[in-house]
Design a protein around this motif. Structure first.
Motif, short mmCIF file in Angstrom:
data_model
loop_
_atom_site.label_atom_id
_atom_site.label_comp_id
_atom_site.label_asym_id
_atom_site.label_seq_id
_atom_site.Cartn_x
_atom_site.Cartn_y
_atom_site.Cartn_z
N LEU A 101 0.47 -1.43 -0.53
CA LEU A 101 0.18 -0.16 0.22
C LEU A 101 0.66 1.02 0.14
O LEU A 101 1.22 1.48 0.83
CB LEU A 101 -1.12 -0.11 1.65
CG LEU A 101 -1.71 -1.10 1.32
CD1 LEU A 101 -2.36 -1.30 2.74
CD2 LEU A 101 -2.75 -1.71 0.32
N VAL A 106 -7.06 5.39 0.87
CA VAL A 106 -7.57 3.94 0.39
C VAL A 106 -8.67 3.72 -0.90
O VAL A 106 -8.15 3.15 -2.10
CB VAL A 106 -8.71 3.31 1.43
CG1 VAL A 106 -9.21 1.89 1.56
CG2 VAL A 106 -8.06 2.97 2.43
N GLU A 109 -5.84 3.38 -3.59
CA GLU A 109 -4.88 2.64 -3.23
C GLU A 109 -6.22 1.44 -4.23
O GLU A 109 -5.30 0.77 -5.13
CB GLU A 109 -5.06 1.93 -1.84
CG GLU A 109 -4.15 1.37 -1.51
CD GLU A 109 -2.62 1.59 -1.97
OE1 GLU A 109 -2.47 2.31 -0.88
OE2 GLU A 109 -2.16 1.41 -2.51
N PRO A 145 -3.94 4.31 3.97
CA PRO A 145 -3.92 3.47 4.33
C PRO A 145 -3.04 2.84 5.28
O PRO A 145 -3.69 2.44 5.70
CB PRO A 145 -3.18 2.79 2.90
CG PRO A 145 -3.45 3.57 2.13
CD PRO A 145 -3.75 5.06 2.24
N LYS A 153 -5.71 -2.64 7.01
CA LYS A 153 -4.86 -2.75 5.45
C LYS A 153 -4.69 -3.79 4.45
O LYS A 153 -4.49 -4.03 3.24
CB LYS A 153 -3.27 -2.70 6.15
CG LYS A 153 -2.98 -1.43 7.16
CD LYS A 153 -1.34 -1.55 7.27
CE LYS A 153 -1.43 -0.55 7.90
NZ LYS A 153 -0.16 -0.63 9.05
N VAL A 156 -7.70 -4.21 2.73
CA VAL A 156 -7.72 -3.21 1.41
C VAL A 156 -6.86 -3.48 1.27
O VAL A 156 -6.28 -3.66 -0.73
CB VAL A 156 -7.10 -1.98 2.28
CG1 VAL A 156 -6.26 -0.09 1.12
CG2 VAL A 156 -7.72 -0.84 2.71
N CYS A 160 -7.58 -4.13 -3.75
CA CYS A 160 -7.12 -3.72 -5.46
C CYS A 160 -6.77 -4.54 -5.84
O CYS A 160 -7.06 -4.21 -6.41
CB CYS A 160 -5.71 -3.82 -4.63
SG CYS A 160 -5.08 -2.10 -3.01
#
Ligand SMILES: Nc1ncnc2c1ncn2[C@@H]1O[C@H](COP(=O)(O)OP(=O)(O)OP(=O)(O)O)[C@@H](O)[C@H]1O
Ligand SMILES: [Mg+2]
Length: 272
Positions: A101, A106, A109, A145, A153, A156, A160
């Motif tokens: 990240l 976010v 990201e 992030p 995290k 996320v 991604c």
């Protein structure tokens, strides 16, 4: 199996880090479309290195990896057509979310890869919104992030990769750090992805979720060699192999004055 279903060919792949640390030794295997493969092995056996090689982040120092017949070399990955095809088709969730990240929010990201792949902004918006909702993290969209909790995290990092909708998912310890409800969600999501025709390669130490997301198991030894390539059922029936893979361990217990050993799955903690 038809040739078109052959995704990866690893021929005698070795990798030594620039400081001289060996991480993989002459590893050979093939990956067919829609397979679900767990990569097992004790700490330091080379699982993350293997996934980095399969994602083209590292190039073998010996042997060759081919993706759809083309060698995964820096040079080929820089080729606009092959590089783009590869990046579109393969997504990688890192073991360490901090290493993955790097955007300010976010939202950015999760939008990063779809934007890189040249999707229209409306398509990017739709994908990011869908993925954040799917993972239940829409409320984190404007957060940085690097200021999230470990589990946030990780969600996320998973978002991604899902936002790219890749055909092949490489995941390094995806359930580590997730609470049981999220682990369960992830295992179900991986099943749905499989049903949707995705190919999954997952490094894990988690014996309990193993049968839920893999049919085939690759085991790396402490000496960085591929010591087993077999079905999950055969792996689970083979105690000594599981001990070698670091998934079970012998643990001495005292019951009264009798000391004996039991086998334990790794994530069980003992009161010492
Ligand atoms: N950047 C690096 N530079 C030098 N050596 C490295 C580097 N990254 C990993 N190694 C070494 O390569 C070997 C394989 O590491 P790798 O991270 O692939 O293992 P792993 O199986 O993923 O372990 P874990 O279960 O702890 O995640 C180890 O000996 C490790 O110390
Ligand atoms: Mg690792």
């Amino acid at each position: 199996m038809q040739a078109k279903d052959l995704l990866y060919e690893c021929d005698s792949v070795s990798f030594v880090y620039p400081d001289g640390t060996p991480a993989l030794k002459e590893v050979s295997f093939r990956v067919w479309r829609e397979e679900r493969i767990a990569i097992l092995g004790v700490n330091g056996s080379g699982k993350s290195t293997l996934l980095r090689l399969l994602d083209g982040l590292l190039e073998p120092t010996g042997g060759e990896i081919r993706f759809l017949g083309t060698p995964l070399t820096e040079r080929n990955l820089q080729d606009a057509v092959f590089g783009r095809k590869f990046r579109q088709r393969v997504g990688f969730v890192f073991q360490d979310a901090d290493a993955q990240l790097f955007n300010a929010t976010v939202w950015d990201e999760v939008a990063f890869a779809p934007r890189q792949l040249g999707m229209s902004e409306s398509e990017v918006q739709r994908r990011v919104t869908d993925t954040l909702n799917l993972l239940g993290i829409a409320h984190l969209a404007e957060r940085a992030p690097f200021r999230l909790s470990g589990g946030e995290k990780r969600k996320v990092a998973i978002a991604c990769v899902l936002s790219m909708n890749p055909e092949v998912l490489l995941m390094d310890e995806p359930v580590a750090g997730l609470d049981p409800r999220m682990q369960n969600w992830l295992v179900n999501t991986l099943r749905l992805l499989h049903e949707a025709g995705k190919t999954l390669l997952i490094a894990t130490h988690n014996l309990h979720v193993l049968p839920e997301f893999a049919e085939r198991v690759l085991i790396l030894s402490e000496k960085h060699q591929l010591i087993a390539d077999l079905s999950v059922n055969d792996a689970l029936a083979n105690e000594s192999l599981l001990i070698e893979a670091g998934l079970l361990h012998e643990h001495p217990h005292a019951h009264g004055d009798i000391v004996h050993t039991h086998l334990h799955a790794h994530e069980h903690h003992h009161e010492e």
